[in-house]
Design a protein around this motif. Sequence first.
Motif, PDB file in Angstrom:
ATOM      1  N   GLY A   1       0.807  -1.215   0.000  1.00 38.91           N
ATOM      2  CA  GLY A   1       0.000   0.000   0.000  1.00 38.91           C
ATOM      3  C   GLY A   1       0.834   1.256   0.000  1.00 38.91           C
ATOM      4  N   VAL A   2       1.994   1.211  -0.655  1.00 36.66           N
ATOM      5  CA  VAL A   2       2.918   2.346  -0.614  1.00 36.66           C
ATOM      6  C   VAL A   2       2.330   3.595  -1.270  1.00 36.66           C
ATOM      7  N   SER A   3       1.346   3.424  -2.140  1.00 37.03           N
ATOM      8  CA  SER A   3       0.718   4.590  -2.760  1.00 37.03           C
ATOM      9  C   SER A   3       0.027   5.466  -1.714  1.00 37.03           C
ATOM     10  N   LEU A   4      -0.508   4.851  -0.663  1.00 34.80           N
ATOM     11  CA  LEU A   4      -1.136   5.624   0.414  1.00 34.80           C
ATOM     12  C   LEU A   4      -0.082   6.413   1.183  1.00 34.80           C
ATOM     13  N   LEU A   5       1.076   5.798   1.403  1.00 34.65           N
ATOM     14  CA  LEU A   5       2.164   6.510   2.076  1.00 34.65           C
ATOM     15  C   LEU A   5       2.636   7.688   1.236  1.00 34.65           C
ATOM     16  N   ALA A   6       2.680   7.490  -0.082  1.00 32.97           N
ATOM     17  CA  ALA A   6       3.087   8.582  -0.972  1.00 32.97           C
ATOM     18  C   ALA A   6       2.090   9.733  -0.890  1.00 32.97           C
ATOM     19  N   ALA A   7       0.805   9.409  -0.864  1.00 34.67           N
ATOM     20  CA  ALA A   7      -0.213  10.457  -0.766  1.00 34.67           C
ATOM     21  C   ALA A   7      -0.081  11.221   0.546  1.00 34.67           C
TER      22      ALA A   7
END
Length: 230
Positions: free
Chosen positions: A47-53
């Motif tokens: 879920g790294v996209s959530l961390l990026a957001a």
Amino acid sequence: MAQRILVIDGSPAGDNACGTAACVVHAGDGLHVLASRQEAGKQAAEGVSLLAAEALQQAGWSRAQGTAPDLVAVVVGPGSFTGLRASCAAAAGYAVGVGCPVVGVTRAEALAPELDAALVAAADPLAGWLVVTAARKGRVFVEDKHAVRAVSIADWQAPQGAWLVAGEARMELPFPSAIMCQTSHPSVEQIATAALRRVRGELPARAALPVYVDPPEAKLPASGLRAAPV
């Protein structure tokens, strides 16, 4: 040259699995981490996209405000099959969304300047450096300046000479002569630096695609795939 760099990394595997995203500012010859988010565990890597957001929100970077990233850097391997797929997809998505370049960086490419400096500073001559990182059970990834390979720990044959060995799995392989470097994984600044070198043409071009060394663990069902619908 890029001034706002979004760094995405979901490569660590096994017990070291984690996801990292950071907003790094490039000003002059220096780098400054404006915001960073990291969580441990396989789910975080996926879920790294959530961390990026979250990192982008923390930094206040957005296309609407004219402060979107002008470069996305993603660690492309070696590492977790799912983590690499998720992080590369997230990096490509953000880059397309804001219209900026995206480049891939391997772990050893990011660590190379630090390891090269350690070779020069070593009291005795060394044959070179290796970065050893976790793979699936009983295996590790071994990366040098030129390539990466997956090896079975049980079948490992150490190369000749004395080596500088880094990476979180460095103690998994026996060496007749080695200096164990405490560095286990590149920092977001090191990843951003390697990405900038790639943009400047100081490193060969590398697409933001996963470096898959081992085949995926998923196997076909024993009875074969389901027949196509009629």
